[in-house]
Write a protein that holds these residues in place. Structure first.
Motif, PDB file in Angstrom:
ATOM      1  N   SER A  86       0.868  -1.327  -0.028  1.00 46.85           N
ATOM      2  CA  SER A  86      -0.021   0.047   0.016  1.00 46.85           C
ATOM      3  C   SER A  86       0.785   1.201   0.007  1.00 46.85           C
ATOM      4  N   LYS A  87       2.105   0.952   0.654  1.00 49.85           N
ATOM      5  CA  LYS A  87       3.088   2.449   0.440  1.00 49.85           C
ATOM      6  C   LYS A  87       3.745   2.729  -0.827  1.00 49.85           C
ATOM      7  N   LEU A  88       3.835   1.754  -1.666  1.00 49.15           N
ATOM      8  CA  LEU A  88       4.204   1.613  -2.954  1.00 49.15           C
ATOM      9  C   LEU A  88       4.050   2.790  -3.853  1.00 49.15           C
ATOM     10  N   PRO A  89       2.945   3.154  -4.031  1.00 48.48           N
ATOM     11  CA  PRO A  89       2.708   4.452  -4.934  1.00 48.48           C
ATOM     12  C   PRO A  89       3.065   5.444  -4.460  1.00 48.48           C
ATOM     13  N   ASP A  90       2.986   6.112  -3.174  1.00 44.17           N
ATOM     14  CA  ASP A  90       3.940   6.936  -2.760  1.00 44.17           C
ATOM     15  C   ASP A  90       5.175   7.072  -2.692  1.00 44.17           C
ATOM     16  N   LEU A  91       6.110   5.983  -2.443  1.00 40.07           N
ATOM     17  CA  LEU A  91       7.334   5.933  -2.664  1.00 40.07           C
ATOM     18  C   LEU A  91       7.822   5.990  -4.211  1.00 40.07           C
ATOM     19  N   VAL A  92       7.042   5.672  -5.173  1.00 37.50           N
ATOM     20  CA  VAL A  92       7.219   5.671  -6.487  1.00 37.50           C
ATOM     21  C   VAL A  92       7.103   7.247  -6.959  1.00 37.50           C
ATOM     22  N   GLU A 140       1.674  -8.706  -5.223  1.00 37.63           N
ATOM     23  CA  GLU A 140       0.875  -7.735  -4.646  1.00 37.63           C
ATOM     24  C   GLU A 140       1.538  -6.415  -5.167  1.00 37.63           C
ATOM     25  N   TYR A 141       2.687  -6.483  -5.087  1.00 41.07           N
ATOM     26  CA  TYR A 141       3.325  -5.101  -5.459  1.00 41.07           C
ATOM     27  C   TYR A 141       2.943  -4.735  -6.925  1.00 41.07           C
ATOM     28  N   PHE A 142       3.387  -5.822  -7.697  1.00 42.72           N
ATOM     29  CA  PHE A 142       2.723  -5.617  -9.330  1.00 42.72           C
ATOM     30  C   PHE A 142       1.623  -5.046  -9.619  1.00 42.72           C
ATOM     31  N   SER A 143       0.579  -5.660  -8.615  1.00 46.51           N
ATOM     32  CA  SER A 143      -0.791  -5.404  -8.839  1.00 46.51           C
ATOM     33  C   SER A 143      -1.173  -3.853  -8.326  1.00 46.51           C
ATOM     34  N   VAL A 144      -0.324  -3.643  -7.365  1.00 44.17           N
ATOM     35  CA  VAL A 144      -0.474  -1.971  -7.086  1.00 44.17           C
ATOM     36  C   VAL A 144       0.101  -1.157  -7.943  1.00 44.17           C
ATOM     37  N   LEU A 145       1.182  -1.573  -8.474  1.00 46.18           N
ATOM     38  CA  LEU A 145       2.080  -0.762  -9.536  1.00 46.18           C
ATOM     39  C   LEU A 145       1.209  -0.609 -10.680  1.00 46.18           C
ATOM     40  N   VAL A 146       0.442  -1.525 -11.299  1.00 46.39           N
ATOM     41  CA  VAL A 146      -0.093  -1.609 -12.560  1.00 46.39           C
ATOM     42  C   VAL A 146      -1.342  -0.624 -12.230  1.00 46.39           C
ATOM     43  N   ASN A 147      -2.202  -0.945 -11.216  1.00 38.56           N
ATOM     44  CA  ASN A 147      -3.465   0.047 -10.947  1.00 38.56           C
ATOM     45  C   ASN A 147      -3.203   1.404 -10.303  1.00 38.56           C
ATOM     46  N   MET A 148      -1.932   1.886  -9.949  1.00 38.22           N
ATOM     47  CA  MET A 148      -1.765   3.121  -9.394  1.00 38.22           C
ATOM     48  C   MET A 148      -1.788   4.160 -11.006  1.00 38.22           C
ATOM     49  N   ASP A 149      -1.998   5.418 -10.421  1.00 42.74           N
ATOM     50  CA  ASP A 149      -2.140   6.566 -11.686  1.00 42.74           C
ATOM     51  C   ASP A 149      -0.985   6.630 -12.361  1.00 42.74           C
ATOM     52  N   SER A 203       2.212   7.783 -14.607  1.00 42.14           N
ATOM     53  CA  SER A 203       2.930   9.204 -14.329  1.00 42.14           C
ATOM     54  C   SER A 203       4.298   8.989 -14.889  1.00 42.14           C
ATOM     55  N   LEU A 204       5.046  10.076 -15.113  1.00 42.50           N
ATOM     56  CA  LEU A 204       6.662   9.707 -15.352  1.00 42.50           C
ATOM     57  C   LEU A 204       7.407   8.650 -14.637  1.00 42.50           C
ATOM     58  N   HIS A 205       6.982   8.872 -13.290  1.00 39.95           N
ATOM     59  CA  HIS A 205       7.883   8.338 -12.287  1.00 39.95           C
ATOM     60  C   HIS A 205       7.379   6.726 -12.586  1.00 39.95           C
ATOM     61  N   SER A 206       6.194   6.504 -12.422  1.00 39.28           N
ATOM     62  CA  SER A 206       5.727   5.041 -12.598  1.00 39.28           C
ATOM     63  C   SER A 206       6.107   4.399 -13.737  1.00 39.28           C
ATOM     64  N   MET A 207       6.250   4.974 -14.744  1.00 37.51           N
ATOM     65  CA  MET A 207       6.855   4.373 -16.427  1.00 37.51           C
ATOM     66  C   MET A 207       8.272   4.313 -15.924  1.00 37.51           C
ATOM     67  N   GLU A 208       8.780   5.213 -15.555  1.00 38.24           N
ATOM     68  CA  GLU A 208      10.482   5.079 -15.035  1.00 38.24           C
ATOM     69  C   GLU A 208      10.496   3.744 -14.484  1.00 38.24           C
ATOM     70  N   ASN A 258      -3.325  -0.191 -19.518  1.00 38.33           N
ATOM     71  CA  ASN A 258      -3.815   0.790 -18.695  1.00 38.33           C
ATOM     72  C   ASN A 258      -3.249   2.331 -19.049  1.00 38.33           C
ATOM     73  N   CYS A 259      -1.932   2.289 -19.166  1.00 44.45           N
ATOM     74  CA  CYS A 259      -1.450   3.504 -19.964  1.00 44.45           C
ATOM     75  C   CYS A 259      -2.148   4.061 -20.974  1.00 44.45           C
ATOM     76  N   ILE A 260      -2.600   3.278 -22.113  1.00 45.55           N
ATOM     77  CA  ILE A 260      -3.389   3.593 -23.328  1.00 45.55           C
ATOM     78  C   ILE A 260      -4.830   3.985 -22.874  1.00 45.55           C
ATOM     79  N   SER A 261      -5.397   3.268 -21.901  1.00 43.90           N
ATOM     80  CA  SER A 261      -6.632   3.756 -21.423  1.00 43.90           C
ATOM     81  C   SER A 261      -6.621   5.035 -20.894  1.00 43.90           C
ATOM     82  N   THR A 262      -5.630   5.114 -20.145  1.00 42.37           N
ATOM     83  CA  THR A 262      -5.553   6.586 -19.366  1.00 42.37           C
ATOM     84  C   THR A 262      -5.502   7.803 -20.241  1.00 42.37           C
ATOM     85  N   CYS A 263      -4.571   7.730 -21.469  1.00 41.49           N
ATOM     86  CA  CYS A 263      -4.523   8.587 -22.446  1.00 41.49           C
ATOM     87  C   CYS A 263      -5.795   8.931 -23.033  1.00 41.49           C
TER      88      CYS A 263
END
Length: 466
Positions: A323-329, A351-360, A362-367, A389-394
């Motif tokens: 649950s803390k991964l999105p803020d750290l990213v 679980e970390y992968f699942s959170v990473l996929v579903n977070m908003d 951003s440049l940092h998440s893609m990095e 998810n990236c294509i859907s967000t765009c």
């Protein structure tokens, strides 16, 4: 008649003899007390159950109530000693009143109530032996007492209660399962009774009338007297088992050393690390907690990365959770990348992968995802889901400026994955091509489209030459 008490339950009310088997003789009931109890049960003029209990309390002294209760249980078991339902209702109510304030789990009569609720119903009280119940109405009355009696139940006489029970067409469920459960739990905490043969055996006189009050009273007196005398003299037909103490085995010389060691070689071993605080681990934990809130300075980031590198297991003790991964990213992507790489063997990595996929997105998440794909082999379904998810967000973002910026980032990200052969473009060809056509006005999207066409034509040409 001489009738058999059921499974020693009546004996359970008395005092223990000290060996865990109980002593029925300790519950002696005087003949005059038994006669008074039988008189209370057979008093048809009693206006209510409350009046019957008051009469019982008057005629039975407090010191004799344990023995009187044991006699009541014994009489309830005998089909022809309490052959009518009103008598049995009065006897059950008197037993219930003795321990009314106690819960079923601690009530010493719980096993007696369970026996009555489970006893078979016999139309002829003189037929057979063993646990006996007058009928379903008796079980319904006992269930009413145990499950919560109506307020006016105790104001009625046994005959009035019998008449009302007969009229009931859809009786409530019996309390058998609940009572049986508590009875079994009580038996677990008791010592198993030794083998025995009952001192009272049923030999009913079928020529005698069933409802002869005089004969019934005399039979009850005889049965209780015989049961008491037999138990008091110890002749209740329990086999005496010889239990000699086991002999001691001879001790050999080689075993003496274990009993009396001759050589003392005890030495003190001192733990030099005892009492020393792991300040570095605590400092890293505090910095990681801060990294989830704000961006760390360069020196702080280098310190965290160096400590994690020096101690690979430290990453499991810095308080990191999915649950803390999105803020750290978002605040410190470099630390997030290193932490995820160290956690690749963890059972929580999915679980970390699942959170990473579903977070908003951003440049940092893609990095972070891009660095992970070049460092380790990520699951294909994870990479495909992140791209989707990236294509859907765009496609769904409303702000044109932010949309153009994210499209450029996604296109650069996809070109990097394709050129590094992280993904098989054919598996996402249709989705990515549609994305490029939709945003063809953006230069990076047009460049990605040309890359797709070049790869597609190259594969087509290779297939034709083959």
């Amino acid at each position: 008649p001489r009738l058999q008490p059921f499974h020693g339950d009546w004996e359970f009310i008395g005092r223990s003899s000290g060996d865990g088997t109980g002593d029925a003789g300790a519950m002696s009931v005087k003949p005059e007390t038994l006669a008074a109890v039988l008189g209370v049960l057979s008093d048809d003029s009693a206006p209510s159950l409350t009046a019957i209990n008051e009469a019982y309390q008057r005629v039975v002294p407090k010191q004799d109530q344990a023995g009187a209760s044991a006699a009541l249980v014994l009489l309830l078991e005998q089909p022809d000693l309490l052959p009518t339902l009103p008598y049995r209702i009065a006897a059950i109510y008197l037993l219930f009143e003795q321990h009314r304030a106690e819960q079923l789990a601690t009530n010493p009569l719980t096993s007696v109530f369970a026996t009555i609720l489970e006893a078979p119903v016999r139309s002829d009280p003189r037929a057979g032996s063993g646990p006996y119940c007058h009928g379903e109405h008796e079980k319904q009355f006992l269930s009413l007492l145990l499950m919560g009696p109506p307020k006016d139940l105790f104001k009625r006489s046994p005959k009035e209660i019998e008449a009302e029970l007969v009229k009931v067409t859809s009786p409530p469920p019996l309390a058998t399962p609940l009572v049986k459960k508590h009875a079994q739990e009580q038996q677990k905490d008791q010592l198993a009774p030794g083998p025995r043969v009952s001192a009272v055996v049923a030999t009913p006189d079928r020529s005698a009338p069933v409802n002869d009050a005089g004969a019934t009273s005399q039979s009850a007196t005889d049965v209780v007297a015989v049961a008491h005398n037999v138990s008091a003299t110890g002749a209740d037909f329990r086999p005496v088992l010889d239990r000699p103490a086991p002999p001691l085995l001879d001790c050999h010389d080689v075993e003496n050393v274990w009993m009396s060691p001759t050589e003392i070689t005890h030495t003190v071993v001192w733990d030099a690390s005892m009492g020393i605080e792991n300040t570095q681990g605590a400092e890293v934990r505090a910095l990681v907690k801060k990294a989830c809130k704000v961006s760390l300075s360069t020196d702080m980031s280098k310190f965290v990365l160096a400590e994690i590198k020096n101690d690979p297991k430290l990453v499991y003790h810095i308080g990191m959770t999915p649950s803390k991964l999105p803020d750290l990213v978002e605040n410190n992507p470099l630390i997030a990348i290193d932490v995820l790489l160290r956690l690749m063997t963890s059972n929580q990595i999915s679980e970390y992968f699942s959170v990473l996929v579903n977070m908003d997105m951003s440049l940092h998440s893609m990095e972070v995802v891009n660095r992970l794909t070049t460092a380790v082999d990520l699951p294909t379904e994870f990479v495909h889901l992140y791209i989707s998810n990236c294509i859907s967000t765009c496609e769904t973002i409303k702000d044109k400026y932010m949309q153009n910026r994210l499209v450029r980032l996604v296109c650069v990200f996809l070109q990097s994955l394709i050129r590094n052969k992280i993904i098989n473009v054919q598996e996402l060809f249709v989705e990515v091509q549609a994305f490029c056509i939709e945003f063809s006005r953006i230069r990076e999207a047009a460049g990605l489209f040309r890359l797709l066409k070049t790869l597609d034509s190259g594969e087509s040409g290779g297939a034709q030459s083959t």
